[in-house]
Design a protein around this motif. Structure first.
Motif, PDB file in Angstrom:
ATOM      1  N   ASN A   1      -5.724  58.894  -0.924  1.00  0.00           N
ATOM      2  CA  ASN A   1      -4.498  58.282  -1.445  1.00  0.00           C
ATOM      3  C   ASN A   1      -3.308  59.229  -1.331  1.00  0.00           C
ATOM      4  O   ASN A   1      -2.183  58.801  -1.073  1.00  0.00           O
ATOM      5  CB  ASN A   1      -4.704  57.828  -2.896  1.00  0.00           C
ATOM      6  CG  ASN A   1      -5.102  58.960  -3.817  1.00  0.00           C
ATOM      7  OD1 ASN A   1      -5.574  60.006  -3.373  1.00  0.00           O
ATOM      8  ND2 ASN A   1      -4.927  58.763  -5.122  1.00  0.00           N
ATOM      9  N   VAL A   2      -3.568  60.534  -1.492  1.00  0.00           N
ATOM     10  CA  VAL A   2      -2.504  61.527  -1.321  1.00  0.00           C
ATOM     11  C   VAL A   2      -2.090  61.578   0.148  1.00  0.00           C
ATOM     12  O   VAL A   2      -0.899  61.640   0.481  1.00  0.00           O
ATOM     13  CB  VAL A   2      -2.975  62.916  -1.791  1.00  0.00           C
ATOM     14  CG1 VAL A   2      -1.866  63.949  -1.587  1.00  0.00           C
ATOM     15  CG2 VAL A   2      -3.395  62.872  -3.247  1.00  0.00           C
ATOM     16  N   MET A   3      -3.076  61.553   1.025  1.00  0.00           N
ATOM     17  CA  MET A   3      -2.808  61.551   2.461  1.00  0.00           C
ATOM     18  C   MET A   3      -1.952  60.348   2.849  1.00  0.00           C
ATOM     19  O   MET A   3      -0.987  60.471   3.622  1.00  0.00           O
ATOM     20  CB  MET A   3      -4.126  61.492   3.231  1.00  0.00           C
ATOM     21  CG  MET A   3      -3.972  61.402   4.740  1.00  0.00           C
ATOM     22  SD  MET A   3      -5.345  60.508   5.523  1.00  0.00           S
ATOM     23  CE  MET A   3      -4.982  58.827   4.985  1.00  0.00           C
TER      24      MET A   3
ATOM     25  N   SER B   1      -6.511  52.190  13.472  1.00  0.00           N
ATOM     26  CA  SER B   1      -6.097  50.800  13.678  1.00  0.00           C
ATOM     27  C   SER B   1      -4.584  50.648  13.620  1.00  0.00           C
ATOM     28  O   SER B   1      -4.040  49.624  14.027  1.00  0.00           O
ATOM     29  CB  SER B   1      -6.741  49.890  12.623  1.00  0.00           C
ATOM     30  OG  SER B   1      -6.189  50.132  11.338  1.00  0.00           O
ATOM     31  N   GLU B   2      -3.902  51.692  13.120  1.00  0.00           N
ATOM     32  CA  GLU B   2      -2.458  51.600  12.929  1.00  0.00           C
ATOM     33  C   GLU B   2      -1.661  52.552  13.814  1.00  0.00           C
ATOM     34  O   GLU B   2      -0.527  52.262  14.171  1.00  0.00           O
ATOM     35  CB  GLU B   2      -2.114  51.900  11.457  1.00  0.00           C
ATOM     36  CG  GLU B   2      -2.779  50.931  10.470  1.00  0.00           C
ATOM     37  CD  GLU B   2      -2.657  51.396   9.032  1.00  0.00           C
ATOM     38  OE1 GLU B   2      -2.156  52.535   8.821  1.00  0.00           O
ATOM     39  OE2 GLU B   2      -3.054  50.644   8.124  1.00  0.00           O
TER      40      GLU B   2
ATOM     41  N   LEU C   1       1.644  60.293   4.728  1.00  0.00           N
ATOM     42  CA  LEU C   1       1.839  59.654   6.033  1.00  0.00           C
ATOM     43  C   LEU C   1       2.994  58.657   6.009  1.00  0.00           C
ATOM     44  O   LEU C   1       3.644  58.437   7.036  1.00  0.00           O
ATOM     45  CB  LEU C   1       0.550  58.935   6.469  1.00  0.00           C
ATOM     46  CG  LEU C   1      -0.606  59.827   6.915  1.00  0.00           C
ATOM     47  CD1 LEU C   1      -1.840  58.987   7.215  1.00  0.00           C
ATOM     48  CD2 LEU C   1      -0.224  60.657   8.129  1.00  0.00           C
ATOM     49  N   ARG C   2       3.246  58.070   4.857  1.00  0.00           N
ATOM     50  CA  ARG C   2       4.358  57.117   4.754  1.00  0.00           C
ATOM     51  C   ARG C   2       5.705  57.809   4.906  1.00  0.00           C
ATOM     52  O   ARG C   2       6.662  57.213   5.415  1.00  0.00           O
ATOM     53  CB  ARG C   2       4.306  56.383   3.405  1.00  0.00           C
ATOM     54  CG  ARG C   2       3.292  55.257   3.339  1.00  0.00           C
ATOM     55  CD  ARG C   2       3.563  54.363   2.147  1.00  0.00           C
ATOM     56  NE  ARG C   2       3.449  55.077   0.881  1.00  0.00           N
ATOM     57  CZ  ARG C   2       2.341  55.147   0.166  1.00  0.00           C
ATOM     58  NH1 ARG C   2       1.238  54.541   0.609  1.00  0.00           N
ATOM     59  NH2 ARG C   2       2.310  55.804  -0.968  1.00  0.00           N
TER      60      ARG C   2
END
Length: 238
Positions: free
Chosen positions: A39-41, A73-74, A45-46
């Protein structure tokens, strides 16, 4: 050449390991950022662009394999998986979910840096000049070595990992010729995790899923028994 100060995201819940990796990466002229969980990663990344991700498989919450699959996938950011697991089946699963490389613990931090540099060189390989960087077409597809992009017949961009792109580029530069797995390994400019045959087969399988009409009955990339692979498409300069 890759960026002068590439940004490396280290996703590892063991503080001793992550700090050691970050220090080694920093001493090598790279810019490390540490995340202790998925979740931190994701938050990082955002808000940031990273040149490569070192991702531990055994993380609290969502595991690294699931994270790798989701990232792949993104986007196409290169990923090195890091884990204490060492069985071949684990290495192959890592490659199948889209990792570019796979390193098992215990490891030398400088080995990780060497792997990072190797993958970054491959990711920026298109920056070289000359006729080898000309765009090529095959079966309606277009591959651009300079920008390291692949477009399908409708000109939609298709995301490839660093290794998948290198393999496809190798095929396009050697159409109609049987290429052994050892030659394909050389064409990717680096070693791959795990046994040569199985690693190459996994990456070819993933590439087929992206460019073949029916990956289970491939036409463009055909297997040659006891030989390797042959790219059957007619390749022309675009």
């Amino acid at each position: 050449m890759y960026p002068a100060n590439p940004k490396i995201l280290i996703v590892e819940d063991d503080a001793e390991i992550s700090n050691l990796l970050a220090l080694t990466v920093q001493e090598s002229g790279m810019i490390p950022t540490i995340a202790a969980a998925g979740n931190v990663m994701q938050a990082l990344l955002r808000d940031n662009d990273f040149d490569l991700i070192v991702l531990d498989v055994m993380l609290p919450g969502e595991d690294g394999l699931s994270i790798c699959r989701r990232i792949r996938s993104e986007e196409t950011t290169p990923i090195i998986l890091l884990t204490a697991l060492g069985e071949e089946v684990d290495r192959i699963v890592g490659l199948e979910v889209g990792a570019d490389d796979y390193i098992t613990k215990p490891f030398s931090p400088r080995e990780v840096v060497a792997r990072i540099r190797s993958i970054l060189r491959r990711a920026s390989y298109g920056l070289a000049n000359g006729s080898m960087q000309q765009k090529m077409r095959f079966d309606g597809w277009q591959i651009d070595p300079l920008r390291r992009q692949l477009h399908d017949p409708s000109y939609a961009r298709v995301a490839l990992t660093t290794t998948e792109f290198d393999l496809l580029l190798g095929f396009c530069r050697n159409p109609g010729r049987v290429i052994t797995r050892e030659e394909l390994l050389s064409l990717t400019h680096t070693g791959l995790a795990g046994p040569i045959e199985r690693s190459i087969d996994v990456h070819v399988s993933r590439l087929r899923q992206k460019i073949e009409a029916d990956p289970k009955a491939p036409i463009l990339i055909q297997t040659v028994r006891l030989g390797g692979y042959v790219f059957t498409a007619k390749v022309e300069q675009a």
